[in-house]
Design a protein around this motif. Structure first.
Motif, PDB file in Angstrom:
ATOM      1  N   ALA A 109       0.824  -1.213   0.000  1.00 31.31           N
ATOM      2  CA  ALA A 109       0.000   0.000   0.000  1.00 31.31           C
ATOM      3  C   ALA A 109       0.860   1.266   0.000  1.00 31.31           C
ATOM      4  O   ALA A 109       0.558   2.235  -0.717  1.00 31.31           O
ATOM      5  CB  ALA A 109      -0.937  -0.013   1.204  1.00 31.31           C
ATOM      6  N   ASP A 110       1.934   1.288   0.799  1.00 26.93           N
ATOM      7  CA  ASP A 110       2.802   2.462   0.833  1.00 26.93           C
ATOM      8  C   ASP A 110       3.442   2.723  -0.523  1.00 26.93           C
ATOM      9  O   ASP A 110       3.521   3.870  -0.983  1.00 26.93           O
ATOM     10  CB  ASP A 110       3.904   2.275   1.878  1.00 26.93           C
ATOM     11  CG  ASP A 110       3.415   2.528   3.287  1.00 26.93           C
ATOM     12  OD1 ASP A 110       2.272   2.131   3.597  1.00 26.93           O
ATOM     13  OD2 ASP A 110       4.156   3.112   4.089  1.00 26.93           O
ATOM     14  N   LEU A 111       3.916   1.655  -1.160  1.00 27.68           N
ATOM     15  CA  LEU A 111       4.563   1.799  -2.460  1.00 27.68           C
ATOM     16  C   LEU A 111       3.561   2.266  -3.505  1.00 27.68           C
ATOM     17  O   LEU A 111       3.878   3.105  -4.358  1.00 27.68           O
ATOM     18  CB  LEU A 111       5.199   0.475  -2.877  1.00 27.68           C
ATOM     19  CG  LEU A 111       6.060   0.498  -4.139  1.00 27.68           C
ATOM     20  CD1 LEU A 111       7.198   1.508  -4.002  1.00 27.68           C
ATOM     21  CD2 LEU A 111       6.622  -0.884  -4.446  1.00 27.68           C
ATOM     22  N   ARG A 112       2.350   1.743  -3.458  1.00 28.43           N
ATOM     23  CA  ARG A 112       1.302   2.186  -4.392  1.00 28.43           C
ATOM     24  C   ARG A 112       1.068   3.691  -4.243  1.00 28.43           C
ATOM     25  O   ARG A 112       0.943   4.415  -5.237  1.00 28.43           O
ATOM     26  CB  ARG A 112       0.005   1.417  -4.139  1.00 28.43           C
ATOM     27  CG  ARG A 112      -1.159   1.843  -5.039  1.00 28.43           C
ATOM     28  CD  ARG A 112      -2.383   0.994  -4.793  1.00 28.43           C
ATOM     29  NE  ARG A 112      -2.172  -0.376  -5.240  1.00 28.43           N
ATOM     30  CZ  ARG A 112      -2.344  -0.787  -6.485  1.00 28.43           C
ATOM     31  NH1 ARG A 112      -2.721   0.072  -7.439  1.00 28.43           N
ATOM     32  NH2 ARG A 112      -2.140  -2.043  -6.813  1.00 28.43           N
ATOM     33  N   ALA A 113       1.025   4.164  -2.999  1.00 28.94           N
ATOM     34  CA  ALA A 113       0.818   5.592  -2.773  1.00 28.94           C
ATOM     35  C   ALA A 113       1.943   6.413  -3.388  1.00 28.94           C
ATOM     36  O   ALA A 113       1.709   7.481  -3.968  1.00 28.94           O
ATOM     37  CB  ALA A 113       0.715   5.868  -1.273  1.00 28.94           C
TER      38      ALA A 113
END
Length: 479
Positions: A109-113
């Protein structure tokens, strides 16, 4: 000189130069020199770009989502600042990132953001990718949420305010400081105290979306107060990100409007007095005091700083010392060690060609001898390892070691590294993924006679500088 370091070396210069214009500060930046750095950085990035459009840690490895996102965000900011950027290369990278978002529905999720933020900076985000990132917000760390908020803000999405409120509530606050703790780098994927980056992104988001937040001054103070070594943060990446985060804060805080006097005492002796004004805000050389060991007391020393007048004063102190001790890193969870061995390559004629017998180094060494250096690294699994080995002053590195054919192959002779670099005084090896055991080999030609002291070889993770292991020092006499 990897992709990240190249990006981190000139991107802060760009954003600082823009901030100085926004704040109407007299520029102290050498514009021609900055232009030269940026052109050189862009050319290096273009050379490192892979055929699929992405970037890895180095030119030779596979494309990585974070590295590509970092470059895309940087190129977009460079172009917006008025620098010429190759539009086709940027487009190829954006297409690769969009493909990664589609292929990896369960991307962290962090990388997607961060990916969506990079695309939003270049006006390449769309409603679906923003919504997908927003829907994954419950799985994000504070750093991921800050990136999501910045992505929404860049896309003029009103949900940025909601995310900023959530980020603000997650701060750890005391009477003087505020920060967002993080023990794992979700972008580069390893355990580290990543609180500086997490706090920097939160500061940037709140500065843009909630500039009146009472947390902001405390968070800025925490960032400045947690520099490593007084001048910078833990790594090139952390330092670049903190600069990036603090610039928006100084725009809204008016901290540069200073008019105060500072006095510095060491052991109650006045060692410096200085008046600060707005003109000092962006000077590249800040006032400092350097004390040698004979100016200090044995044991405890005291530093006292007094300020009078309007404005905020930040200060730092650092101590330097040198040790010849061998450093071996190991605790209950992780380990890392390195050993260094020397071998002589003895030429033999085999039919019509010359082959070399590999023999442990013993006896006299003479000018013209070819020496093989074996660096054996072992330990836990690591990411982004750097192995460095200083060479004797009377030796030269042999670039084309593939031309030396061994009489009998050994299982440790090979090319297992991600990248190898030969410098004037040392060899360097870079390993993106380290699985617990690797041998690194290079060749030296002994040129000048003499007695030489050889400094220890070392191995350390690039982004975790508190971890390091070294060999013993060595000596060599060449006749």
């Amino acid at each position: 000189g990897c992709t990240e370091q190249t990006m981190s070396s000139f991107l802060p210069d760009i954003v600082v130069a823009r901030a100085m214009k926004d704040l109407k500060l007299e520029s102290t930046i050498d514009t021609p020199e900055l232009e030269k750095k940026i052109r050189a950085g862009l050319q290096r990035l273009y050379d490192f770009q892979h055929d699929d459009g992405g970037w890895g840690w180095w030119k030779e490895d596979e494309s990585m989502v974070f590295m590509t996102s970092y470059v895309v965000s940087g190129l977009a900011q460079a172009r917006d600042a008025g620098y010429a950027v190759d539009g086709q290369r940027l487009k190829n990278a954006e297409n690769w990132l969009k493909g990664q978002l589609q292929q990896h529905e369960h991307m962290r999720a962090d990388l997607r953001a961060y990916v969506v933020y990079a695309l939003a900076l270049d006006k390449q985000s769309d409603a679906k990718m923003l919504n997908d990132a927003y829907d994954a917000r419950d799985k994000m760390s504070s750093q991921g949420l800050a990136m999501l908020g910045l992505a929404l803000h860049a896309a003029a999405d009103t949900r940025a305010t909601e995310i900023a409120d959530q980020v603000e509530k997650q701060a750890v606050v005391n009477e003087r400081e505020a920060h967002w703790p993080s023990k794992y780098d979700y972008f580069l994927e390893f355990y580290i105290d990543d609180s500086a980056e997490s706090t920097a992104y939160a500061v940037r988001l709140l500065s843009l979306v909630k500039p009146q937040s009472p947390v902001l001054p405390k968070a800025a103070f925490w960032l400045v107060n947690h520099r490593d070594g007084g001048y910078y943060w833990l790594s090139t990446k952390q330092t670049a990100m903190v600069v990036f985060g603090l610039l928006e804060y100084v725009k809204i805080s008016h901290e540069f409007d200073a008019d105060f006097t500072a006095n510095v005492y060491v052991n109650d002796k006045l060692v410096m007095t200085r008046h600060f004004t707005r003109d000092d805000a962006m000077k590249s050389e800040l006032p400092h005091v350097v004390l040698t060991a004979d100016q200090l007391r044995p044991g405890e020393n005291t530093v006292r700083v007094q300020k009078s007048g309007a404005g905020r004063l930040y200060w730092s102190a650092r101590g330097e010392y040198y040790s010849t001790e061998k450093k071996f890193f190991q605790n209950n969870k992780i380990s890392l060690s390195i050993a260094r061995d020397y071998y002589r390559l003895v030429p033999e004629k085999q039919g019509e060609k010359i082959v070399y017998d590999l023999q442990p180094l013993s006896g006299d060494v003479h000018s013209g001898d070819v020496i093989a250096v074996r660096l054996s690294v072992s330990g836990s699994e690591w990411r982004y390892l750097l192995v460095e080995d200083p060479i004797p002053a009377g030796a030269e590195l042999i670039q084309r070691d593939d031309l030396y054919e061994l009489k009998t192959r050994t299982d440790w002779w090979g090319w297992w590294y991600t990248r190898r670099e030969f410098h004037d005084d040392h060899a360097a090896f870079f390993q993106t993924y380290f699985d617990g055991r690797k041998d690194y080999v290079y060749l030296l030609k002994m040129v000048n006679p003499g007695k030489f002291r050889i400094s220890p070889a070392s191995v350390q993770p690039m982004y975790q500088p508190s971890v390091i292991s070294t060999t013993d020092a060595a000596s060599m006499e060449v006749k």
